[in-house]
Design an enzyme around this catalytic site. Structure first.
Site, short mmCIF file in Angstrom:
data_model
loop_
_atom_site.label_atom_id
_atom_site.label_comp_id
_atom_site.label_asym_id
_atom_site.label_seq_id
_atom_site.Cartn_x
_atom_site.Cartn_y
_atom_site.Cartn_z
N ASP A 80 55.87 85.82 52.64
CA ASP A 80 55.53 86.58 51.62
C ASP A 80 56.66 87.67 51.32
O ASP A 80 56.68 89.02 51.19
CB ASP A 80 54.27 87.30 51.87
CG ASP A 80 53.69 88.08 50.54
OD1 ASP A 80 54.00 87.58 49.53
OD2 ASP A 80 52.77 89.01 50.58
N PHE A 112 42.98 94.11 52.15
CA PHE A 112 42.66 94.18 53.55
C PHE A 112 42.75 95.29 54.35
O PHE A 112 42.29 95.49 55.37
CB PHE A 112 43.56 93.21 54.21
CG PHE A 112 43.26 91.58 53.86
CD1 PHE A 112 42.03 91.28 53.60
CD2 PHE A 112 44.35 90.85 53.69
CE1 PHE A 112 41.86 89.99 53.04
CE2 PHE A 112 44.22 89.48 53.53
CZ PHE A 112 42.76 89.02 53.13
N GLY A 122 45.11 98.26 50.04
CA GLY A 122 45.14 96.50 49.36
C GLY A 122 43.73 96.14 49.66
O GLY A 122 42.86 96.60 50.44
#
Length: 334
Positions: free
Chosen positions: A189, A71, A69
């Site tokens: 999240d 990060f 992803g």
């Protein structure tokens, strides 16, 4: 873009902001208080009782890449002979502070253990010297909870979830949220992609890169909490879209969207991102209920639960503890 939160406000207790790069990182070793730890492999196959802020690199072996992803990357690997997941957080060239915040946020649960939470085994900001070291924020070793996410189960399997499976998975998710909230941690999240399903069929909440540790005074205090701009817009509570402070009830809203996805097998919103967010805030837009919710008594009760959980005002939503009791009662009707 995440707000510029000073790093010292999000560091776990006992973890310094900077650690000298060494093959084995333990903050206590760099404060003049060198401690001796035992790293003998356990005969029962369990990981050794090392401090979570210590990584012994010689015992870590990377296997398959599980995903990537903005990060960093997540690998399947072996640590002390046990299968684990390894998250390597990289410096984001566009937003280096966000990458650092994501790493430290993951460690909000480093000292916690619960059957419905992906456990942190070890973490470090140090990495062995290699070409990728300059691009690294840190490494987190976690329990391996399986290669299947709830998102994959909803959208990539031939058979849709039945009501019983939806409630069983919901019970696991809400149990995990109740545990987090009891420690004043808000995930921020919650969505199917961040829920892993083990081989035994148990759900575990993972990916705490957006999480916050709230002030202990009250989960609904309007002042003094951290404002939150991360997470996934389709699951983000309307108060967060308005720029209000994060509370524990933001997770309840996100859970409602997740439960709706499990029941309907559909995606919650379509269309332009900005238009969807505006409609959620200005017109109380929510996903539409299909006929699945009206076919049975339990389906209608699930619809009522979802309606309650995605109320506009956080104070009108149930707590995770109340929600767990409600779902347990629904399970008894099957």
């Amino acid at each position: 873009m995440p707000s510029p939160i000073p790093v010292h406000r999000i560091l776990p207790k006992g973890f310094p902001a900077a650690i000298t790069l060494r093959p084995c990182s333990s903050p206590n070793q760099f404060r003049g208080k060198r401690r001796n730890f035992s790293f003998v492999k356990q005969s029962n196959g369990e990981l050794p009782q090392c401090p979570w802020y210590t990584v012994i690199w010689d015992e870590l072996k990377l296997l398959d890449l599980l995903g990537s992803g903005g990060f960093g990357w997540v690998y399947k690997g072996i640590y002390y002979g046990k299968t684990v997941a390894i998250k390597k957080v990289r410096k984001c060239t566009k937003n280096k502070l966000a990458a650092r915040q994501s790493f430290w946020a993951e460690l909000n649960v480093a000292h916690l253990a619960h059957e419905n939470i992906v456990k942190v085994v070890a973490a470090t900001t140090s990495v062995p010297a290699n070409p990728q070291a300059e691009d690294s924020v840190g490494t987190i070793i976690m329990e391996y909870a399986g290669g299947t996410s709830l998102d994959h189960r909803i959208y990539n399997c031939a058979h849709p979830l039945d009501v019983g499976e939806c409630l069983r998975f919901s019970s696991d998710i809400v149990s995990g949220l109740s545990f987090l909230h009891s420690h004043s941690i808000v995930h921020l999240d919650v969505k199917p992609a961040n829920v892993l399903i083990t081989e035994s069929g148990r759900c575990k909440i993972g990916d705490f890169g957006c999480s916050h540790k709230l002030a202990a005074t009250s989960d609904l205090t309007p002042n003094g909490q951290l404002r939150h701009l991360g997470g996934t817009y389709t699951h983000r509570a309307p108060e967060l879209l308005r720029g209000r402070n994060a509370t524990l009830k933001a997770d309840i809203y996100s859970f409602a969207i997740t439960l709706w996805q499990m029941m309907s097998g559909d995606h919650p919103f379509s269309g332009d991102r900005q238009c969807v967010m505006y409609a959620v805030v200005a017109y109380n837009l929510r996903p539409s209920f299909s006929h699945v919710f009206d076919e049975t008594l339990v389906g209608r009760k699930v619809r009522s639960v979802i309606d309650h959980c995605w109320k506009v005002e956080p104070i009108d939503r149930p707590s995770a503890e109340q929600l767990f009791e409600t779902i347990t009662n629904l399970n008894s009707l099957l």
